[in-house]
Design an enzyme around this catalytic site. Structure first.
Site, PDB file in Angstrom:
ATOM      1  N   HIS A 104      23.471   3.002 -15.509  1.00  0.00           N
ATOM      2  CA  HIS A 104      22.434   4.011 -15.748  1.00  0.00           C
ATOM      3  C   HIS A 104      21.143   3.635 -15.029  1.00  0.00           C
ATOM      4  O   HIS A 104      20.552   4.463 -14.323  1.00  0.00           O
ATOM      5  CB  HIS A 104      22.198   4.151 -17.266  1.00  0.00           C
ATOM      6  CG  HIS A 104      21.085   5.066 -17.632  1.00  0.00           C
ATOM      7  ND1 HIS A 104      21.272   6.262 -18.297  1.00  0.00           N
ATOM      8  CD2 HIS A 104      19.740   4.991 -17.429  1.00  0.00           C
ATOM      9  CE1 HIS A 104      20.112   6.867 -18.462  1.00  0.00           C
ATOM     10  NE2 HIS A 104      19.157   6.109 -17.957  1.00  0.00           N
ATOM     11  N   GLU A 105      20.712   2.388 -15.205  1.00  0.00           N
ATOM     12  CA  GLU A 105      19.428   1.976 -14.609  1.00  0.00           C
ATOM     13  C   GLU A 105      19.506   1.966 -13.080  1.00  0.00           C
ATOM     14  O   GLU A 105      18.559   2.390 -12.405  1.00  0.00           O
ATOM     15  CB  GLU A 105      18.997   0.605 -15.132  1.00  0.00           C
ATOM     16  CG  GLU A 105      18.721   0.546 -16.627  1.00  0.00           C
ATOM     17  CD  GLU A 105      17.790   1.627 -17.126  1.00  0.00           C
ATOM     18  OE1 GLU A 105      16.897   2.060 -16.368  1.00  0.00           O
ATOM     19  OE2 GLU A 105      17.972   2.077 -18.273  1.00  0.00           O
ATOM     20  N   CYS A 148      17.681   8.852 -22.004  1.00  0.00           N
ATOM     21  CA  CYS A 148      16.845   8.313 -20.933  1.00  0.00           C
ATOM     22  C   CYS A 148      15.394   8.615 -21.255  1.00  0.00           C
ATOM     23  O   CYS A 148      15.081   9.719 -21.695  1.00  0.00           O
ATOM     24  CB  CYS A 148      17.245   8.949 -19.602  1.00  0.00           C
ATOM     25  SG  CYS A 148      16.292   8.354 -18.191  1.00  0.00           S
ATOM     26  N   HIS A 203      19.001   5.225 -11.234  1.00  0.00           N
ATOM     27  CA  HIS A 203      17.612   5.652 -10.994  1.00  0.00           C
ATOM     28  C   HIS A 203      17.145   5.256  -9.592  1.00  0.00           C
ATOM     29  O   HIS A 203      16.307   5.939  -8.997  1.00  0.00           O
ATOM     30  CB  HIS A 203      16.669   5.024 -12.022  1.00  0.00           C
ATOM     31  CG  HIS A 203      16.673   5.688 -13.361  1.00  0.00           C
ATOM     32  ND1 HIS A 203      16.213   6.959 -13.562  1.00  0.00           N
ATOM     33  CD2 HIS A 203      17.064   5.241 -14.584  1.00  0.00           C
ATOM     34  CE1 HIS A 203      16.321   7.269 -14.852  1.00  0.00           C
ATOM     35  NE2 HIS A 203      16.834   6.248 -15.500  1.00  0.00           N
TER      36      HIS A 203
HETATM   37 NI    NI Z   1      17.083   6.343 -17.584  1.00  0.00          NI
END
Ligand code: NI
Length: 177
Positions: A142-143, A100, A146
């Protein structure tokens, strides 16, 4: 268009839940996306979420062309995804390495749904609805994490599978993503 500073783990803005976007096609949204694209390209990333540049909106971008950085990864189309919803398809969980841009120099083994359906909107408000698997599904999860203030280290099950690139993959050139 500007390359923005990417916040790193420890900055409290990365732990916050981001707000939905309600206006599409606006100059402000286009400017945000231009900055996100510039920043992601400058850092050679596979994806970027708005909170990583300090903007608390539910906006992510991602995309990977097949290249030497991801020799085993299938390509992922360049995508703008706003107000996303992820629906797991089936129960299969896969573990694989992630990095990341907000956790530079490190890698961790992260469990993700192997198959997902995701929905959302692009920058003009047009609907996106895709069912994907594998690396594409991993990048999206993953995104979108956030946007809920979740960084991948929080999902690692075995902390022995979390460390610095040089130690985990000696002799390999590994970039952050
Ligand atoms: Ni990330």
């Amino acid at each position: 268009m500007t390359i923005r500073k990417v916040l790193r783990m420890g900055d409290e803005r990365l732990w916050q839940r981001s707000a939905p976007v309600s206006h599409f096609g606006t100059p402000e949204l286009h400017e945000l996306l231009a900055d996100m694209r510039d920043t992601m390209q400058a850092m050679n990333g596979a994806g970027l979420a708005a909170p990583q540049i300090g903007v608390g909106l539910r906006v992510v971008i991602f995309g990977v062309q097949h290249n030497s950085r991801y020799p085993d990864a299938e390509s992922v189309p360049e995508t703008v995804l706003i107000n996303p919803l992820i629906i797991p398809v089936g129960n299969e969980i896969e573990e694989d390495w992630e990095g990341c841009l907000s956790v530079p120099g490190l890698r961790g083994m992260v469990p993700r749904h192997a198959h997902i359906r995701y929905q959302g909107q692009d920058e003009y408000g047009a609907l996106i609805d895709r069912t994907v698997s594998g690396f594409h599904a991993r990048v999206v999860q993953h995104e979108c994490d956030h946007l809920d203030g979740i960084l991948y280290p929080m999902r690692i099950r075995d902390m022995a599978k979390f460390g610095y690139n040089e130690e985990l993959f000696p002799g390999q050139e590994i970039h952050d993503e």
